[in-house]
Design a protein around this motif. Sequence first.
Motif, PDB file in Angstrom:
ATOM      1  N   PHE A   1      39.372  68.438  26.222  1.00  0.00           N
ATOM      2  CA  PHE A   1      39.294  66.957  26.309  1.00  0.00           C
ATOM      3  C   PHE A   1      40.507  66.066  26.345  1.00  0.00           C
ATOM      4  CE2 PHE A   1      39.690  65.126  22.155  1.00  0.00           C
ATOM      5  CZ  PHE A   1      39.493  66.290  21.599  1.00  0.00           C
ATOM      6  N   ALA A   2      40.720  65.200  26.865  1.00  0.00           N
ATOM      7  CA  ALA A   2      42.059  64.519  26.851  1.00  0.00           C
ATOM      8  C   ALA A   2      41.665  62.744  27.031  1.00  0.00           C
ATOM      9  CB  ALA A   2      42.899  64.814  28.091  1.00  0.00           C
ATOM     10  N   ILE A   3      42.362  62.126  26.076  1.00  0.00           N
ATOM     11  CA  ILE A   3      42.041  60.816  26.050  1.00  0.00           C
ATOM     12  C   ILE A   3      43.209  60.164  25.142  1.00  0.00           C
ATOM     13  CG2 ILE A   3      40.510  60.849  23.905  1.00  0.00           C
ATOM     14  CD1 ILE A   3      38.999  58.668  25.477  1.00  0.00           C
ATOM     15  N   ASN A   4      43.555  58.889  25.511  1.00  0.00           N
ATOM     16  CA  ASN A   4      44.471  58.259  24.554  1.00  0.00           C
ATOM     17  C   ASN A   4      43.728  57.285  23.700  1.00  0.00           C
ATOM     18  OD1 ASN A   4      45.893  55.634  23.863  1.00  0.00           O
ATOM     19  ND2 ASN A   4      47.483  56.796  24.676  1.00  0.00           N
ATOM     20  N   LEU A   5      44.175  57.348  22.352  1.00  0.00           N
ATOM     21  CA  LEU A   5      43.475  57.091  21.144  1.00  0.00           C
ATOM     22  C   LEU A   5      42.976  55.427  21.443  1.00  0.00           C
ATOM     23  CD1 LEU A   5      44.783  59.187  18.283  1.00  0.00           C
ATOM     24  CD2 LEU A   5      42.777  59.454  19.759  1.00  0.00           C
TER      25      LEU A   5
ATOM     26  N   PRO B   1      29.473  60.374  12.640  1.00  0.00           N
ATOM     27  CA  PRO B   1      29.801  60.563  14.072  1.00  0.00           C
ATOM     28  C   PRO B   1      30.111  59.322  14.960  1.00  0.00           C
ATOM     29  CG  PRO B   1      27.574  61.001  13.826  1.00  0.00           C
ATOM     30  CD  PRO B   1      27.937  60.694  12.447  1.00  0.00           C
ATOM     31  N   LEU B   2      30.692  59.573  16.026  1.00  0.00           N
ATOM     32  CA  LEU B   2      31.364  58.482  17.128  1.00  0.00           C
ATOM     33  C   LEU B   2      30.731  58.922  18.338  1.00  0.00           C
ATOM     34  CD1 LEU B   2      34.921  57.554  15.786  1.00  0.00           C
ATOM     35  CD2 LEU B   2      32.610  56.542  15.330  1.00  0.00           C
ATOM     36  N   LEU B   3      30.034  58.208  19.170  1.00  0.00           N
ATOM     37  CA  LEU B   3      29.911  58.311  20.349  1.00  0.00           C
ATOM     38  C   LEU B   3      30.676  57.474  21.410  1.00  0.00           C
ATOM     39  CD1 LEU B   3      28.190  59.293  22.937  1.00  0.00           C
ATOM     40  CD2 LEU B   3      26.571  57.293  22.247  1.00  0.00           C
ATOM     41  N   VAL B   4      31.413  58.144  22.169  1.00  0.00           N
ATOM     42  CA  VAL B   4      32.578  57.734  23.200  1.00  0.00           C
ATOM     43  C   VAL B   4      32.122  57.995  24.239  1.00  0.00           C
ATOM     44  CG1 VAL B   4      34.930  57.701  23.297  1.00  0.00           C
ATOM     45  CG2 VAL B   4      34.488  58.123  21.017  1.00  0.00           C
ATOM     46  N   LEU B   5      32.408  56.889  25.420  1.00  0.00           N
ATOM     47  CA  LEU B   5      32.039  57.122  26.676  1.00  0.00           C
ATOM     48  C   LEU B   5      33.157  57.402  27.514  1.00  0.00           C
ATOM     49  CD1 LEU B   5      30.041  53.835  27.033  1.00  0.00           C
ATOM     50  CD2 LEU B   5      29.072  55.939  26.741  1.00  0.00           C
ATOM     51  N   ASP B   6      32.942  57.802  28.541  1.00  0.00           N
ATOM     52  CA  ASP B   6      34.077  58.237  29.803  1.00  0.00           C
ATOM     53  C   ASP B   6      35.442  59.072  29.169  1.00  0.00           C
ATOM     54  OD1 ASP B   6      32.834  57.027  31.459  1.00  0.00           O
ATOM     55  OD2 ASP B   6      33.579  54.958  30.816  1.00  0.00           O
ATOM     56  N   VAL B   7      35.101  60.111  28.627  1.00  0.00           N
ATOM     57  CA  VAL B   7      36.089  61.009  28.050  1.00  0.00           C
ATOM     58  C   VAL B   7      36.406  62.076  29.114  1.00  0.00           C
ATOM     59  CG1 VAL B   7      37.014  62.594  26.305  1.00  0.00           C
ATOM     60  CG2 VAL B   7      35.393  60.751  25.606  1.00  0.00           C
ATOM     61  N   GLN B   8      37.744  62.218  29.284  1.00  0.00           N
ATOM     62  CA  GLN B   8      37.765  63.330  30.443  1.00  0.00           C
ATOM     63  C   GLN B   8      37.739  64.684  30.015  1.00  0.00           C
ATOM     64  OE1 GLN B   8      38.970  62.777  33.679  1.00  0.00           O
ATOM     65  NE2 GLN B   8      38.405  65.048  33.802  1.00  0.00           N
ATOM     66  N   VAL B   9      36.780  65.620  30.437  1.00  0.00           N
ATOM     67  CA  VAL B   9      36.850  66.925  30.030  1.00  0.00           C
ATOM     68  C   VAL B   9      37.107  67.774  31.115  1.00  0.00           C
ATOM     69  CG1 VAL B   9      34.981  68.455  29.253  1.00  0.00           C
ATOM     70  CG2 VAL B   9      34.850  66.391  28.319  1.00  0.00           C
ATOM     71  N   SER B  10      37.772  68.891  30.853  1.00  0.00           N
ATOM     72  CA  SER B  10      38.269  69.813  31.818  1.00  0.00           C
ATOM     73  C   SER B  10      37.980  71.303  31.439  1.00  0.00           C
ATOM     74  CB  SER B  10      39.718  69.835  32.123  1.00  0.00           C
ATOM     75  OG  SER B  10      40.179  68.753  32.464  1.00  0.00           O
ATOM     76  N   SER B  11      37.384  72.141  32.428  1.00  0.00           N
ATOM     77  CA  SER B  11      36.950  73.308  31.974  1.00  0.00           C
ATOM     78  C   SER B  11      37.199  74.070  33.250  1.00  0.00           C
ATOM     79  CB  SER B  11      35.563  73.581  31.722  1.00  0.00           C
ATOM     80  OG  SER B  11      34.961  74.753  31.374  1.00  0.00           O
ATOM     81  N   LYS B  12      37.180  75.400  33.186  1.00  0.00           N
ATOM     82  CA  LYS B  12      37.552  76.517  34.106  1.00  0.00           C
ATOM     83  C   LYS B  12      36.013  76.475  35.217  1.00  0.00           C
ATOM     84  CE  LYS B  12      40.676  79.839  31.969  1.00  0.00           C
ATOM     85  NZ  LYS B  12      40.885  81.231  31.804  1.00  0.00           N
ATOM     86  N   ALA B  13      35.068  76.142  34.657  1.00  0.00           N
ATOM     87  CA  ALA B  13      33.944  76.190  35.558  1.00  0.00           C
ATOM     88  C   ALA B  13      34.195  75.098  36.826  1.00  0.00           C
ATOM     89  CB  ALA B  13      32.883  76.299  34.845  1.00  0.00           C
TER      90      ALA B  13
END
Length: 447
Positions: free
Chosen positions: A407-411, A435-447
């Motif tokens: 995952f990648a995001i600026n804080l 816990p924190l629920l955060v919207l629109d987080v960039q996620v990257s995976s091989k699939a």
Amino acid sequence: MELLDICTKLTDRSLKLGADVSEAYGVDLNILKVELEKRNIKSVKMVHDVGVGVRAISKGSTGYSYATSLDIDIDGTAKKAVEAAKAGNPDPDFKDLPRPSSYTRPERTYDGRIASLTPEELIDLCISLAKQAELDKVYSINITVESLVFRRIIVNSNGVEGIEDGTLLYLIAYITAKEGVNLSSGYEGDVVRYLSDLDPERIVMRAAEEAVKGLNAKCYKTMKVPVIFAEKSLSAIIVEGVVKALNADLIQRGRSYLSRRLNANIGPDELTILSDGLIEGGPLTGKFDVEGAPRQRHVLIEHGVVKGLLHNSYTAGKAGVESTGNATRSGGDLDFRGQVVIAPSNVVVEAGNWSLQEMIQEVDNGLLILDTHDIPNIATGDFSAMVTHGYIIEKGEVTLPIKQTLFAINLLDLARKIRAVGKERAKYFNLYSPPLLVLDVQVSSKA
């Protein structure tokens, strides 16, 4: 000679040798450490580390020296610090070391039960925990238990004098599961001041269960999704990413992404974060920091607005404010050899109104991230990290664990995109956070 007498003589001698101000920080530390590796006891260590570090200041220039014995050459040790200070460049930003203050007496920081633990007891604990963790498909079990019993002393030439005794108990479990050629690992740990505050069975079993569950992990997708950050992943985000970016030295030097954010709104009204050096039984709770400034409860972010910084005496003097009691040594509060730096004490995120289940039900397609071993870039706030433990959320339900997913995001974006703050706060080392629920987080995976 007692450690307090040594500290007092060192500060007096440093002044006579020409220091403007000086301090001596003494530590007497007993460590008992047992390591279990692959179900067998690997090592048992008993260490007595005692010594004192001297800091002398001349025209703002700082010199250090230290001795690792109570049989100390007072003149020689003080002379090295003073000579080092006089050899440096004058620093007009240095104002003074702390002045005497009254200290709040924190609760539950010394446990006689931890102080009396024997090697045999820790060995028995490790072996017992390893047997409990022998779940089906568990391949390797590594457990480390470490008890620390310490006295720390601060004396400075302004009249500050502090003595504090304390105990700590660490437990770390790293467990691997195997199925064919497929391997998966689980990691859990905690540190407490009282033996009764530790739940070793829960820690080890969670590590074992996470390892076994991970055998069924699958890759995810590449897209922006809502993410629930919980537990260990929040240590990377909140402690390493947000609170450490509020280090006043980094702010004053312009080396933090939060350098120009003081009194600015960066998150939702529900986001409040504190550095609390007085919380009952906290791992970093104490009467004073390594300079002798009182530990305190200090608001850093209040209702989404950056309100405070972490100061030691140098940055506080430079800014014309009081120290927040966040001075530590480069190796931590029990390191008398290292230089004085700034660090948070216990970090507390105020609870919100959402249960974890309500957060999960809010997510139609996203992730629950429990852990990452990566840390953010403090200068930019960018955070790109591998998910070491996490789960897919589909239609409001937690399903499969994930693997090979980033995952990648600026804080600053992360703070702005917080949708919900949980009401169930968990402790992980020095972090107390829901816990924190955060919207629109960039996620990257091989699939």
